[in-house]
Motif scaffolding. Structure first.
Motif, mmCIF file in Angstrom:
data_model
loop_
_atom_site.group_PDB
_atom_site.id
_atom_site.type_symbol
_atom_site.label_atom_id
_atom_site.label_comp_id
_atom_site.label_asym_id
_atom_site.label_seq_id
_atom_site.Cartn_x
_atom_site.Cartn_y
_atom_site.Cartn_z
ATOM 1 N N ALA A 60 1.053 -1.726 -21.783
ATOM 2 C CA ALA A 60 0.908 -3.050 -21.156
ATOM 3 C C ALA A 60 0.249 -4.014 -22.141
ATOM 4 N N ALA A 61 -0.715 -3.506 -22.915
ATOM 5 C CA ALA A 61 -1.404 -4.366 -23.892
ATOM 6 C C ALA A 61 -0.449 -4.833 -24.984
ATOM 7 N N LEU A 62 0.649 -4.082 -25.182
ATOM 8 C CA LEU A 62 1.653 -4.505 -26.172
ATOM 9 C C LEU A 62 2.615 -5.535 -25.582
ATOM 10 N N GLY A 63 2.422 -5.873 -24.300
ATOM 11 C CA GLY A 63 3.233 -6.933 -23.699
ATOM 12 C C GLY A 63 4.297 -6.440 -22.732
ATOM 13 N N HIS A 64 4.341 -5.128 -22.453
ATOM 14 C CA HIS A 64 5.346 -4.617 -21.518
ATOM 15 C C HIS A 64 4.880 -4.825 -20.074
ATOM 16 N N ASP A 65 5.853 -5.033 -19.203
ATOM 17 C CA ASP A 65 5.577 -5.214 -17.769
ATOM 18 C C ASP A 65 5.571 -3.818 -17.131
ATOM 19 N N LEU A 66 4.365 -3.251 -16.970
ATOM 20 C CA LEU A 66 4.220 -1.858 -16.560
ATOM 21 C C LEU A 66 4.064 -1.686 -15.058
ATOM 22 N N HIS A 67 4.726 -0.668 -14.526
ATOM 23 C CA HIS A 67 4.591 -0.266 -13.127
ATOM 24 C C HIS A 67 4.364 1.245 -13.116
ATOM 25 N N GLY A 68 3.850 1.771 -12.009
ATOM 26 C CA GLY A 68 3.616 3.207 -11.993
ATOM 27 C C GLY A 68 3.620 3.795 -10.599
ATOM 28 N N ILE A 69 3.737 5.108 -10.577
ATOM 29 C CA ILE A 69 3.646 5.876 -9.323
ATOM 30 C C ILE A 69 2.734 7.070 -9.599
ATOM 31 N N ASP A 70 1.855 7.381 -8.657
ATOM 32 C CA ASP A 70 1.054 8.596 -8.749
ATOM 33 C C ASP A 70 0.632 8.992 -7.332
ATOM 34 N N ALA A 71 0.463 10.295 -7.132
ATOM 35 C CA ALA A 71 0.037 10.776 -5.823
ATOM 36 C C ALA A 71 -1.485 10.758 -5.695
ATOM 37 N N LYS A 82 -10.251 0.125 -15.610
ATOM 38 C CA LYS A 82 -10.156 -0.191 -17.045
ATOM 39 C C LYS A 82 -9.603 -1.600 -17.265
ATOM 40 N N THR A 83 -9.801 -2.100 -18.469
ATOM 41 C CA THR A 83 -9.285 -3.430 -18.807
ATOM 42 C C THR A 83 -7.772 -3.463 -18.585
ATOM 43 N N GLY A 84 -7.309 -4.440 -17.828
ATOM 44 C CA GLY A 84 -5.867 -4.583 -17.557
ATOM 45 C C GLY A 84 -5.395 -3.721 -16.400
ATOM 46 N N GLY A 85 -6.290 -2.892 -15.873
ATOM 47 C CA GLY A 85 -5.888 -1.918 -14.853
ATOM 48 C C GLY A 85 -5.493 -2.515 -13.515
ATOM 49 N N THR A 86 -5.956 -3.727 -13.246
ATOM 50 C CA THR A 86 -5.603 -4.323 -11.942
ATOM 51 C C THR A 86 -4.265 -5.048 -12.023
ATOM 52 N N GLU A 87 -3.730 -5.165 -13.242
ATOM 53 C CA GLU A 87 -2.481 -5.938 -13.385
ATOM 54 C C GLU A 87 -1.231 -5.070 -13.259
ATOM 55 N N ILE A 88 -1.425 -3.763 -13.128
ATOM 56 C CA ILE A 88 -0.260 -2.867 -13.052
ATOM 57 C C ILE A 88 0.049 -2.572 -11.582
ATOM 58 N N ALA A 89 1.319 -2.777 -11.186
ATOM 59 C CA ALA A 89 1.718 -2.497 -9.793
ATOM 60 C C ALA A 89 1.928 -0.998 -9.653
ATOM 61 N N ILE A 90 1.160 -0.386 -8.738
ATOM 62 C CA ILE A 90 1.229 1.078 -8.602
ATOM 63 C C ILE A 90 1.521 1.459 -7.154
ATOM 64 N N ASP A 99 9.888 5.861 -5.469
ATOM 65 C CA ASP A 99 9.865 4.849 -4.426
ATOM 66 C C ASP A 99 8.975 3.677 -4.871
ATOM 67 N N HIS A 100 9.580 2.737 -5.566
ATOM 68 C CA HIS A 100 8.827 1.593 -6.088
ATOM 69 C C HIS A 100 9.817 0.444 -6.231
ATOM 70 N N ASP A 101 9.431 -0.731 -5.758
ATOM 71 C CA ASP A 101 10.366 -1.867 -5.771
ATOM 72 C C ASP A 101 10.793 -2.236 -7.176
ATOM 73 N N CYS A 126 14.450 13.818 -8.344
ATOM 74 C CA CYS A 126 13.742 12.816 -9.157
ATOM 75 C C CYS A 126 14.709 12.120 -10.115
ATOM 76 N N LEU A 127 15.552 12.908 -10.784
ATOM 77 C CA LEU A 127 16.481 12.307 -11.752
ATOM 78 C C LEU A 127 17.478 11.387 -11.036
ATOM 79 N N ALA A 128 17.936 11.815 -9.866
ATOM 80 C CA ALA A 128 18.898 10.987 -9.121
ATOM 81 C C ALA A 128 18.250 9.681 -8.669
ATOM 82 N N ARG A 129 17.010 9.790 -8.183
ATOM 83 C CA ARG A 129 16.325 8.579 -7.711
ATOM 84 C C ARG A 129 15.987 7.652 -8.878
ATOM 85 N N ALA A 130 15.635 8.239 -10.009
ATOM 86 C CA ALA A 130 15.331 7.412 -11.188
ATOM 87 C C ALA A 130 16.590 6.680 -11.642
ATOM 88 N N ALA A 131 17.717 7.403 -11.670
ATOM 89 C CA ALA A 131 18.973 6.771 -12.106
ATOM 90 C C ALA A 131 19.289 5.564 -11.224
#
Ligand SMILES: C[S@@+](CC[C@H](N)C(=O)[O-])C[C@H]1O[C@@H](n2cnc3c(N)ncnc32)[C@H](O)[C@@H]1O
Length: 247
Positions: A60-71, A82-90, A99-101, A126-131
């Motif tokens: 994200a610090a390199l300028g990428h628009d980061l999103h994530g999923i975790d249980a 952490k710095t920048g941690g509130t800007e990532i949609a998780i 399951d992420h918009d 997982c692979l099917a949903r990612a595709a």
């Protein structure tokens, strides 16, 4: 479910100790993902099993628009602090559902995390949903051990593991070929306190991964022998595989 591995709940506050200061592997992972993103369609990136943001935050610090999923909320709380941690949609949930918009130029899962899906069904799902969440021409990147290398370790005594923190860590891997599973049991001594961590995995050969990806409509574009970007050869013990959704 969603499955939150015990280690991610109990040890979230110590997870980063293993990687701080940033290890060469962390830097190499960020660097190769950054280079791969340049070959993917323009669009956001999604990390499956984003954890404490070890990889996502530098990207994200390199300028990428980061999103994530975790249980594991406990891992994500570390990221948020952490710095920048509130800007990532998780999204909190099982990453196998992806399951992420949104639609993504690149979806990735690193540090052996894909094999934390402990059934073939979950890995195929997982692979099917990612595709389905990739933009046309988008890429899915994962890293994994080769089963032959895991099998060679079967029955070995506890192995020392290098933790960036300097904490003494040992690991015993147990392989269960009948179920294609393995477990890694870590003993970590931190501030004089001994902790035990067990992580369970389902391994797959590179060929099985390619087949599961093909079932999802993804084709292998490139395979590296590690995050350094070295070629994948007969002496590789690890791989980074890049699958592409044909445009
Ligand atoms: C080994 S950690 C890796 C974290 C981060 N990707 C990194 O490289 O530092 C694996 C992460 O995946 C998450 N995880 C494992 N299985 C999961 C699942 N089925 N669904 C969602 N998260 C999962 C864990 O909670 C943990 O945060």
């Amino acid at each position: 479910m969603p499955p939150s591995p015990d280690y991610a709940v109990d040890l979230a506050d110590h997870y980063d100790d293993w990687f701080t200061p940033p290890t060469a592997t962390t830097d190499a992972t960020v660097s190769l993902l950054d280079r791969l993103a340049a070959t993917a369609p323009e669009g956001p990136m999604l990390e499956l099993g984003i954890g404490t943001g070890r990889i996502a935050l530098p990207l994200a610090a390199l300028g990428h628009d980061l999103h994530g999923i975790d249980a594991a909320k406990a891992m994500v709380e570390q990221l948020r602090a952490k710095t920048g941690g509130t800007e990532i949609a998780i999204s909190i949930g099982d990453f196998s559902d992806v399951d992420h918009d949104g639609r993504f130029g690149m979806i990735y899962v690193v540090n052996g995390t894909f094999f934390e899906l402990t059934s073939q069904e979950a890995q195929i799902h997982c692979l099917a949903r990612a595709a389905a969440r990739l933009l046309p021409g988008g890429i899915f990147v994962l890293d994994a051990h080769l089963p032959e290398v895991l099998a060679a370790e079967a029955g070995a005594d506890a192995q020392p593991v290098r933790a960036a923190s300097g904490d003494p860590v040992t690991r015993i891997r147990r392989i269960h070929p009948a179920t294609q599973r393995y477990t890694s049991d870590y003993k970590v001594v931190h501030n004089g306190e001994v902790r035990h961590i067990r992580v369970a995995f389902r391994y797959a050969s590179a060929g099985e991964l390619d087949l599961m990806a093909a079932m999802a409509g993804l084709r292998l574009r490139q395979r590296f022998g590690g995050w350094s970007g070295r070629p994948f050869t007969d002496s590789s013990n690890y791989h980074v595989s890049v699958y592409e959704l044909p445009s």
